[in-house]
Motif scaffolding. Structure first.
Motif, PDB file in Angstrom:
ATOM      1  N   THR A 182       0.821  -1.210   0.000  1.00 49.38           N
ATOM      2  CA  THR A 182       0.000   0.000   0.000  1.00 49.38           C
ATOM      3  C   THR A 182       0.856   1.261   0.000  1.00 49.38           C
ATOM      4  OG1 THR A 182      -1.697  -1.201   1.236  1.00 49.38           O
ATOM      5  CG2 THR A 182      -1.865   1.201   1.197  1.00 49.38           C
ATOM      6  N   GLU A 183       1.848   1.330   0.883  1.00 48.83           N
ATOM      7  CA  GLU A 183       2.668   2.536   0.968  1.00 48.83           C
ATOM      8  C   GLU A 183       3.448   2.769  -0.307  1.00 48.83           C
ATOM      9  OE1 GLU A 183       2.446   4.817   3.261  1.00 48.83           O
ATOM     10  OE2 GLU A 183       0.881   3.569   4.157  1.00 48.83           O
ATOM     11  N   PHE A 184       3.907   1.694  -0.918  1.00 46.89           N
ATOM     12  CA  PHE A 184       4.641   1.831  -2.176  1.00 46.89           C
ATOM     13  C   PHE A 184       3.737   2.412  -3.256  1.00 46.89           C
ATOM     14  CE2 PHE A 184       5.685   0.055  -6.354  1.00 46.89           C
ATOM     15  CZ  PHE A 184       6.969   0.534  -6.524  1.00 46.89           C
ATOM     16  N   VAL A 185       2.511   1.863  -3.376  1.00 48.51           N
ATOM     17  CA  VAL A 185       1.587   2.352  -4.400  1.00 48.51           C
ATOM     18  C   VAL A 185       1.244   3.815  -4.144  1.00 48.51           C
ATOM     19  CG1 VAL A 185      -0.728   2.096  -5.365  1.00 48.51           C
ATOM     20  CG2 VAL A 185       0.643   0.068  -4.877  1.00 48.51           C
ATOM     21  N   ARG A 186       0.990   4.156  -2.886  1.00 56.70           N
ATOM     22  CA  ARG A 186       0.653   5.547  -2.574  1.00 56.70           C
ATOM     23  C   ARG A 186       1.813   6.491  -2.897  1.00 56.70           C
ATOM     24  NH1 ARG A 186      -2.161   4.432   3.331  1.00 56.70           N
ATOM     25  NH2 ARG A 186      -4.234   3.831   2.561  1.00 56.70           N
ATOM     26  N   SER A 187       3.019   6.059  -2.573  1.00 53.13           N
ATOM     27  CA  SER A 187       4.171   6.934  -2.817  1.00 53.13           C
ATOM     28  C   SER A 187       4.441   7.130  -4.296  1.00 53.13           C
ATOM     29  CB  SER A 187       5.419   6.359  -2.136  1.00 53.13           C
ATOM     30  OG  SER A 187       5.838   5.172  -2.781  1.00 53.13           O
ATOM     31  N   ARG A 188       4.128   6.102  -5.064  1.00 54.54           N
ATOM     32  CA  ARG A 188       4.405   6.190  -6.503  1.00 54.54           C
ATOM     33  C   ARG A 188       3.309   6.905  -7.257  1.00 54.54           C
ATOM     34  NH1 ARG A 188       9.464   5.738  -6.734  1.00 54.54           N
ATOM     35  NH2 ARG A 188       9.497   4.959  -8.874  1.00 54.54           N
ATOM     36  N   THR A 189       2.149   7.059  -6.657  1.00 56.00           N
ATOM     37  CA  THR A 189       1.039   7.706  -7.357  1.00 56.00           C
ATOM     38  C   THR A 189       0.688   9.061  -6.757  1.00 56.00           C
ATOM     39  OG1 THR A 189      -0.546   6.523  -5.962  1.00 56.00           O
ATOM     40  CG2 THR A 189       0.027   5.521  -8.068  1.00 56.00           C
ATOM     41  N   ALA A 190       1.468   9.530  -5.756  1.00 53.34           N
ATOM     42  CA  ALA A 190       1.203  10.844  -5.176  1.00 53.34           C
ATOM     43  C   ALA A 190       1.492  11.925  -6.202  1.00 53.34           C
ATOM     44  CB  ALA A 190       2.074  11.046  -3.939  1.00 53.34           C
ATOM     45  N   PRO A 191       0.598  12.951  -6.339  1.00 51.96           N
ATOM     46  CA  PRO A 191       0.790  13.982  -7.355  1.00 51.96           C
ATOM     47  C   PRO A 191       1.995  14.864  -7.031  1.00 51.96           C
ATOM     48  CG  PRO A 191      -1.047  14.552  -5.935  1.00 51.96           C
ATOM     49  CD  PRO A 191      -0.642  13.171  -5.552  1.00 51.96           C
ATOM     50  N   THR A 192       2.880  15.077  -7.997  1.00 53.86           N
ATOM     51  CA  THR A 192       4.025  15.980  -7.875  1.00 53.86           C
ATOM     52  C   THR A 192       4.221  16.664  -9.211  1.00 53.86           C
ATOM     53  OG1 THR A 192       5.572  14.248  -8.512  1.00 53.86           O
ATOM     54  CG2 THR A 192       5.177  14.518  -6.159  1.00 53.86           C
ATOM     55  N   GLY A 193       4.956  17.795  -9.210  1.00 58.44           N
ATOM     56  CA  GLY A 193       5.189  18.501 -10.452  1.00 58.44           C
ATOM     57  C   GLY A 193       6.522  18.135 -11.064  1.00 58.44           C
ATOM     58  N   GLY A 194       6.829  18.694 -12.220  1.00 59.01           N
ATOM     59  CA  GLY A 194       8.102  18.508 -12.893  1.00 59.01           C
ATOM     60  C   GLY A 194       8.290  17.113 -13.443  1.00 59.01           C
ATOM     61  N   PRO A 195       9.542  16.767 -13.741  1.00 59.40           N
ATOM     62  CA  PRO A 195       9.833  15.445 -14.334  1.00 59.40           C
ATOM     63  C   PRO A 195       9.377  14.286 -13.471  1.00 59.40           C
ATOM     64  CG  PRO A 195      11.726  16.920 -14.523  1.00 59.40           C
ATOM     65  CD  PRO A 195      10.738  17.611 -13.641  1.00 59.40           C
ATOM     66  N   ARG A 196       9.566  14.423 -12.124  1.00 56.53           N
ATOM     67  CA  ARG A 196       9.130  13.324 -11.258  1.00 56.53           C
ATOM     68  C   ARG A 196       7.618  13.135 -11.353  1.00 56.53           C
ATOM     69  NH1 ARG A 196       7.325  12.406  -6.002  1.00 56.53           N
ATOM     70  NH2 ARG A 196       7.972  10.365  -5.191  1.00 56.53           N
ATOM     71  N   GLY A 197       6.887  14.245 -11.441  1.00 57.20           N
ATOM     72  CA  GLY A 197       5.435  14.140 -11.578  1.00 57.20           C
ATOM     73  C   GLY A 197       5.046  13.399 -12.844  1.00 57.20           C
ATOM     74  N   LYS A 198       5.779  13.658 -13.932  1.00 54.55           N
ATOM     75  CA  LYS A 198       5.482  12.952 -15.186  1.00 54.55           C
ATOM     76  C   LYS A 198       5.780  11.467 -15.044  1.00 54.55           C
ATOM     77  CE  LYS A 198       6.343  16.918 -18.209  1.00 54.55           C
ATOM     78  NZ  LYS A 198       7.170  17.456 -19.309  1.00 54.55           N
ATOM     79  N   ARG A 199       6.899  11.169 -14.368  1.00 51.49           N
ATOM     80  CA  ARG A 199       7.246   9.754 -14.176  1.00 51.49           C
ATOM     81  C   ARG A 199       6.200   9.043 -13.335  1.00 51.49           C
ATOM     82  NH1 ARG A 199      11.455  10.272 -11.334  1.00 51.49           N
ATOM     83  NH2 ARG A 199      10.700   9.396  -9.354  1.00 51.49           N
ATOM     84  N   VAL A 200       5.764   9.730 -12.270  1.00 50.34           N
ATOM     85  CA  VAL A 200       4.750   9.131 -11.409  1.00 50.34           C
ATOM     86  C   VAL A 200       3.454   8.926 -12.159  1.00 50.34           C
ATOM     87  CG1 VAL A 200       3.317   9.539  -9.385  1.00 50.34           C
ATOM     88  CG2 VAL A 200       5.777   9.958  -9.273  1.00 50.34           C
ATOM     89  N   ALA A 201       3.083   9.911 -12.984  1.00 49.66           N
ATOM     90  CA  ALA A 201       1.863   9.784 -13.784  1.00 49.66           C
ATOM     91  C   ALA A 201       1.969   8.601 -14.743  1.00 49.66           C
ATOM     92  CB  ALA A 201       1.606  11.076 -14.548  1.00 49.66           C
ATOM     93  N   MET A 202       3.152   8.414 -15.320  1.00 46.22           N
ATOM     94  CA  MET A 202       3.354   7.290 -16.234  1.00 46.22           C
ATOM     95  C   MET A 202       3.238   5.962 -15.483  1.00 46.22           C
ATOM     96  SD  MET A 202       6.650   6.454 -18.657  1.00 46.22           S
ATOM     97  CE  MET A 202       6.450   8.036 -19.490  1.00 46.22           C
ATOM     98  N   GLU A 203       3.820   5.914 -14.276  1.00 45.72           N
ATOM     99  CA  GLU A 203       3.735   4.687 -13.501  1.00 45.72           C
ATOM    100  C   GLU A 203       2.297   4.398 -13.093  1.00 45.72           C
ATOM    101  OE1 GLU A 203       6.445   5.463 -10.377  1.00 45.72           O
ATOM    102  OE2 GLU A 203       8.216   4.798 -11.497  1.00 45.72           O
ATOM    103  N   ALA A 204       1.556   5.463 -12.770  1.00 43.64           N
ATOM    104  CA  ALA A 204       0.147   5.272 -12.437  1.00 43.64           C
ATOM    105  C   ALA A 204      -0.614   4.711 -13.631  1.00 43.64           C
ATOM    106  CB  ALA A 204      -0.467   6.592 -11.980  1.00 43.64           C
ATOM    107  N   GLU A 205      -0.263   5.209 -14.817  1.00 42.85           N
ATOM    108  CA  GLU A 205      -0.904   4.686 -16.030  1.00 42.85           C
ATOM    109  C   GLU A 205      -0.557   3.216 -16.230  1.00 42.85           C
ATOM    110  OE1 GLU A 205      -3.059   4.427 -19.576  1.00 42.85           O
ATOM    111  OE2 GLU A 205      -3.129   5.855 -17.921  1.00 42.85           O
ATOM    112  N   LEU A 206       0.690   2.851 -15.933  1.00 40.09           N
ATOM    113  CA  LEU A 206       1.087   1.447 -16.056  1.00 40.09           C
ATOM    114  C   LEU A 206       0.307   0.568 -15.090  1.00 40.09           C
ATOM    115  CD1 LEU A 206       4.957   1.758 -16.481  1.00 40.09           C
ATOM    116  CD2 LEU A 206       3.280   1.125 -18.226  1.00 40.09           C
ATOM    117  N   TYR A 207       0.099   1.071 -13.853  1.00 39.21           N
ATOM    118  CA  TYR A 207      -0.720   0.324 -12.900  1.00 39.21           C
ATOM    119  C   TYR A 207      -2.127   0.121 -13.459  1.00 39.21           C
ATOM    120  CZ  TYR A 207       2.460   0.181  -8.898  1.00 39.21           C
ATOM    121  OH  TYR A 207       3.495  -0.088  -8.041  1.00 39.21           O
ATOM    122  N   ALA A 208      -2.677   1.203 -14.025  1.00 42.10           N
ATOM    123  CA  ALA A 208      -4.031   1.115 -14.565  1.00 42.10           C
ATOM    124  C   ALA A 208      -4.091   0.102 -15.711  1.00 42.10           C
ATOM    125  CB  ALA A 208      -4.496   2.490 -15.046  1.00 42.10           C
TER     126      ALA A 208
END
Length: 410
Positions: free
Chosen positions: A131-157
């Protein structure tokens, strides 16, 4: 000296969360890591049906934890192999707040533990709380990290969508299997069997596999009080195998009615198989029994040998007329035929390879178990003997391959 290991203490101390389930999914044991991960006590869980202890969140209309975990557990029960699930969102009830659920993400694997007879005794349900891993990887952030997180969230989906599609495909295969088994059983009807109280037949579809509906048996009455018995095994599975099986079974039945000889009947079947898609490399065994003369004539096309068991506990393998499977030779060659005499009271057994073959084991071991079972249960009537043999070989509930079986008390 082999060290003594306290496996109960080892299980309790294992850092990964574990449940032990009965085949009916009642919890029988739980380790400390699982209790910590779920904030439960042993008294909360042991003796509970799994999905009573952990139901779906009624407030989440998309909750599918019970469905997906239930499907995985059934696959493990049927295949008798470990089943690994994709990361699964499965909220759990909060013990201190009745009616409240806490969001949780899990990485599960379900492993069956088999008894000596090959049946499932327990299922080990191992999970990791991510749970903590998923939450940390899908938490909204800006900049390049935010894009990476958004991509990982899409991969989860996408992974979740793939899991859903796989489940739909599995259900479609299950529906096809059900139809194929029903078709198979309808086509296996042998009208002449009703006149032979000395013959028992069994057909068991494969368990936890689509490898069903290629096996057959047949009993055919012939002139002069003789009769034929046959078994066969089509390569393939599902509706296609059931259709091919029906055509080959009918062709062999017609051939032996016309020719009265096993080898010539299999020759005709081999020629016919060349024109049927999916029929090549089929194996079959045909025997013709003449009760007046106490004689058996037989021929085999690449099939495991029939067995002739005697009242004294000895057995003979009918392996003196074995040839390659149907269509294996590029040109037509006459098939061999052998004849032997029997004594009244002997037992003739024809079967398909699912009865005796086991993964990673030589076929001779399976043949030995079969002949041992015949020696042990030889005094039983055909029907009771058939059931006793299936139990002795550990396949009373089915195996990983189809099983067709004929028992003839001569």
């Amino acid at each position: 000296m082999k060290p003594s290991i306290d496996y109960q203490a080892l299980f309790a101390a294992t850092p990964s969360p574990y449940l032990v389930l009965r085949p009916d999914l009642v919890i029988v044991d739980v380790n400390d890591a699982y209790l910590r991960a779920t904030d439960r006590t042993r008294e909360d869980l042991v003796g509970q049906y799994l999905f009573d202890a952990f139901p779906d969140n009624p407030a989440d209309a998309t909750a599918d934890g019970v469905r997906n975990l239930g499907a995985s557990l059934q696959r493990a029960l049927q295949s008798k192999e470990p089943d690994t699930m994709a990361v699964q969102k499965y909220d759990i009830p909060v013990p201190s707040r009745p009616g409240a659920f806490e969001e949780r993400w899990w990485s599960p694997i379900n492993t069956p533990v088999l008894r000596p007879d090959g049946q499932v005794a327990w299922i080990i349900h191992r999970v990791e709380d991510v749970t903590e891993f998923v939450r940390s990887r899908t938490a909204p952030t800006g900049g390049p990290r935010g894009k990476r997180v958004a991509m990982e969230a899409e991969l989860y989906a996408r992974a979740r969508e793939l899991q859903r599609l796989n489940e739909e495909l599995r259900q479609a295969h299950a529906r096809e299997r059900k139809v194929a088994v029903a078709l198979q059983e309808a086509m296996l009807h042998s009208p002449d069997l009703d006149r032979h109280r000395n013959i028992a037949v069994r057909y068991l579809p494969a368990v936890g596999s689509l490898n069903v509906c290629g096996d057959w048996y047949d009993i055919v009455d012939l002139p002069d009080d003789t009769f034929g018995v046959a078994v066969g095994d089509v390569v393939g599975h599902g509706l296609e195998a059931a259709a091919v099986m029906g055509m080959l079974r009918s062709a062999l039945s017609a051939a032996v009615r016309a020719l009265h000889e096993p080898a010539k009947s299999l020759e005709v079947l081999g020629l016919y198989a060349r024109s049927v898609e999916g029929a090549l490399v089929t194996t079959a065994a045909q025997a013709v029994i003449a009760p007046r003369h106490h004689r058996i004539a037989y021929s085999s096309a690449g099939h495991p040998p029939p067995v002739l068991a005697h009242p004294d506990g000895t057995s003979d393998l009918l392996d003196q007329a074995t040839d390659p499977p149907l269509g294996a030779r590029p040109e037509h060659v006459p098939r061999p035929q052998a004849t032997l005499r029997y004594t009244p009271g002997d037992i003739l057994v024809l079967y398909t390879d699912g009865l005796i073959e086991r993964r990673g084991e030589d076929i001779d071991a399976g043949l030995s178990r079969l002949t041992d079972g015949l020696a042990r249960y030889a005094r039983l009537g055909p029907d009771r003997l058939a059931d006793a043999l299936l139990g002795h070989l550990g396949v009373r509930g089915g195996a990983q391959d189809d099983i067709a079986l004929i028992i003839v008390r001569l």
